[in-house]
Design a protein around this motif. Structure first.
Motif, PDB file in Angstrom:
ATOM      1  N   GLY A 262      40.427  75.607  16.451  1.00  0.00           N
ATOM      2  CA  GLY A 262      40.621  75.673  17.881  1.00  0.00           C
ATOM      3  C   GLY A 262      42.055  75.990  18.263  1.00  0.00           C
ATOM      4  O   GLY A 262      42.958  76.050  17.417  1.00  0.00           O
ATOM      5  N   MET A 263      42.271  76.185  19.569  1.00  0.00           N
ATOM      6  CA  MET A 263      43.606  76.496  20.080  1.00  0.00           C
ATOM      7  C   MET A 263      44.584  75.368  19.792  1.00  0.00           C
ATOM      8  O   MET A 263      45.731  75.595  19.403  1.00  0.00           O
ATOM      9  CB  MET A 263      43.530  76.743  21.589  1.00  0.00           C
ATOM     10  CG  MET A 263      44.852  77.137  22.226  1.00  0.00           C
ATOM     11  SD  MET A 263      44.695  77.354  24.026  1.00  0.00           S
ATOM     12  CE  MET A 263      43.472  78.659  24.098  1.00  0.00           C
ATOM     13  N   PHE A 264      44.138  74.115  19.995  1.00  0.00           N
ATOM     14  CA  PHE A 264      44.928  72.936  19.702  1.00  0.00           C
ATOM     15  C   PHE A 264      44.264  72.190  18.538  1.00  0.00           C
ATOM     16  O   PHE A 264      43.045  72.288  18.349  1.00  0.00           O
ATOM     17  CB  PHE A 264      45.007  72.004  20.913  1.00  0.00           C
ATOM     18  CG  PHE A 264      45.696  72.594  22.110  1.00  0.00           C
ATOM     19  CD1 PHE A 264      46.608  73.633  21.986  1.00  0.00           C
ATOM     20  CD2 PHE A 264      45.433  72.106  23.376  1.00  0.00           C
ATOM     21  CE1 PHE A 264      47.238  74.171  23.093  1.00  0.00           C
ATOM     22  CE2 PHE A 264      46.053  72.631  24.490  1.00  0.00           C
ATOM     23  CZ  PHE A 264      46.966  73.671  24.351  1.00  0.00           C
ATOM     24  N   PRO A 265      45.029  71.405  17.779  1.00  0.00           N
ATOM     25  CA  PRO A 265      44.441  70.707  16.634  1.00  0.00           C
ATOM     26  C   PRO A 265      43.404  69.671  17.054  1.00  0.00           C
ATOM     27  O   PRO A 265      43.552  68.997  18.084  1.00  0.00           O
ATOM     28  CB  PRO A 265      45.650  70.044  15.962  1.00  0.00           C
ATOM     29  CG  PRO A 265      46.697  69.992  17.012  1.00  0.00           C
ATOM     30  CD  PRO A 265      46.482  71.173  17.890  1.00  0.00           C
ATOM     31  N   ALA A 266      42.344  69.545  16.275  1.00  0.00           N
ATOM     32  CA  ALA A 266      41.357  68.493  16.501  1.00  0.00           C
ATOM     33  C   ALA A 266      41.973  67.154  16.120  1.00  0.00           C
ATOM     34  O   ALA A 266      42.770  67.060  15.188  1.00  0.00           O
ATOM     35  CB  ALA A 266      40.099  68.757  15.688  1.00  0.00           C
ATOM     36  N   LEU A 267      41.586  66.092  16.850  1.00  0.00           N
ATOM     37  CA  LEU A 267      42.173  64.772  16.660  1.00  0.00           C
ATOM     38  C   LEU A 267      41.080  63.719  16.550  1.00  0.00           C
ATOM     39  O   LEU A 267      39.991  63.875  17.098  1.00  0.00           O
ATOM     40  CB  LEU A 267      43.081  64.422  17.850  1.00  0.00           C
ATOM     41  CG  LEU A 267      44.214  65.402  18.160  1.00  0.00           C
ATOM     42  CD1 LEU A 267      44.818  65.093  19.527  1.00  0.00           C
ATOM     43  CD2 LEU A 267      45.283  65.335  17.067  1.00  0.00           C
ATOM     44  N   THR A 268      41.391  62.654  15.841  1.00  0.00           N
ATOM     45  CA  THR A 268      40.504  61.494  15.772  1.00  0.00           C
ATOM     46  C   THR A 268      41.092  60.371  16.617  1.00  0.00           C
ATOM     47  O   THR A 268      42.243  59.977  16.435  1.00  0.00           O
ATOM     48  CB  THR A 268      40.324  61.004  14.327  1.00  0.00           C
ATOM     49  OG1 THR A 268      39.685  62.023  13.556  1.00  0.00           O
ATOM     50  CG2 THR A 268      39.462  59.748  14.288  1.00  0.00           C
ATOM     51  N   TYR A 269      40.303  59.898  17.561  1.00  0.00           N
ATOM     52  CA  TYR A 269      40.686  58.790  18.444  1.00  0.00           C
ATOM     53  C   TYR A 269      40.010  57.534  17.924  1.00  0.00           C
ATOM     54  O   TYR A 269      38.787  57.480  17.807  1.00  0.00           O
ATOM     55  CB  TYR A 269      40.231  59.110  19.867  1.00  0.00           C
ATOM     56  CG  TYR A 269      40.420  58.000  20.876  1.00  0.00           C
ATOM     57  CD1 TYR A 269      41.633  57.819  21.525  1.00  0.00           C
ATOM     58  CD2 TYR A 269      39.362  57.161  21.221  1.00  0.00           C
ATOM     59  CE1 TYR A 269      41.789  56.823  22.484  1.00  0.00           C
ATOM     60  CE2 TYR A 269      39.506  56.171  22.173  1.00  0.00           C
ATOM     61  CZ  TYR A 269      40.722  56.003  22.798  1.00  0.00           C
ATOM     62  OH  TYR A 269      40.871  55.012  23.734  1.00  0.00           O
TER      63      TYR A 269
END
Length: 251
Positions: free
Chosen positions: A179-186
């Protein structure tokens, strides 16, 4: 997208997207290589931050960046991390986080709660600024509520006369989804003390046992979600809805 943040010294390739800031001069928080420092000056009597972000690159002068307005901004604090990523042309970009914190005091207790606001961040030829908000998510909560109103209550509760509720969140890297921005784990963790306490109930009504006098996770509000940026909405979105946990996050 906001103008890219172009720095002579980019973040290390193997550092991962979520970079912890380190202490710099005064109250500044900096990238580990000190190529960029950020600060929200503490000026209010209650310890809250000002309405501006001070940005200082290693090879430039400090720049004052106004902070956006939002409802939960009782106090403003800098989130002590930057999220780093590169665009298709190899330019270095960052997302910066601002914590909006609210506090409340009431008879025999009090509480605080915070939300994380994540923004695009740019610095080029003096055009330093914050772009669009890409994430607004509950970040923390801490509440202490009086539970003893008589000597009998004190005996029944083994002198544990406050119920405590805590909520904390973290962001870490998720597998790259292109994606355009990094995927994150919340990751969110909610705890109660004593372990039987529930904010929506009258916890002074029953007797406690010694085994109850421990801090325990609430499985209903301890959860993981993956955050991915959706270009259609220009925001990060969770892979599935979060549970309703206002008992922990509303002071």
């Amino acid at each position: 997208m906001l103008l890219p943040l172009l720095l002579a010294a980019a973040a290390p390739v193997d550092a991962g997207p979520v970079i912890a800031l380190v202490k710099g001069e005064g109250d500044r928080q900096c990238l580990p290589d000190k190529s960029l420092c950020l600060e929200i000056p503490v000026v209010a009597e209650d310890g809250g931050g000002d309405t501006a972000l001070i940005v200082t690159p290693a090879d430039g002068e400090p720049t004052t960046v106004p902070l956006p307005e939002y409802d939960d901004a009782g106090q403003r604090e800098l989130w002590p991390n930057l999220i780093a990523f590169k665009s298709d042309d190899g330019a270095q970009h960052y997302l910066v986080g601002i914590l909006g914190r609210q506090n409340a005091m009431y008879s025999g207790g009090g509480g605080s709660a915070s939300r994380l606001h994540l923004y695009e961040f740019g610095l080029e030829s003096g055009a330093t600024g914050l772009g669009e908000e890409v994430l607004n998510v509950v970040w923390g909560g801490s509440l202490m509520i009086r539970a003893c109103f008589s000597e009998q209550d004190m005996k029944d509760r083994l002198e544990a006369c406050h119920d405590e509720y805590d909520f904390s969140a973290t962001l870490t890297a998720a597998p790259d989804d292109g994606g355009m921005f990094p995927a994150l784990t919340y990751r969110a963790v909610a705890t109660t003390f004593p372990r039987t306490s529930r904010r929506s109930e009258d916890n002074s009504a029953g007797k406690l046992k010694r085994a109850d006098l421990v801090r325990a996770e609430d499985p209903a509000c301890t959860y993981d979600r993956v955050l991915r940026y959706n270009p259609a909405t220009s925001r990060y979105e969770m892979d599935r809805p979060a549970p309703e946990c206002s008992d922990y996050t509303t002071p």
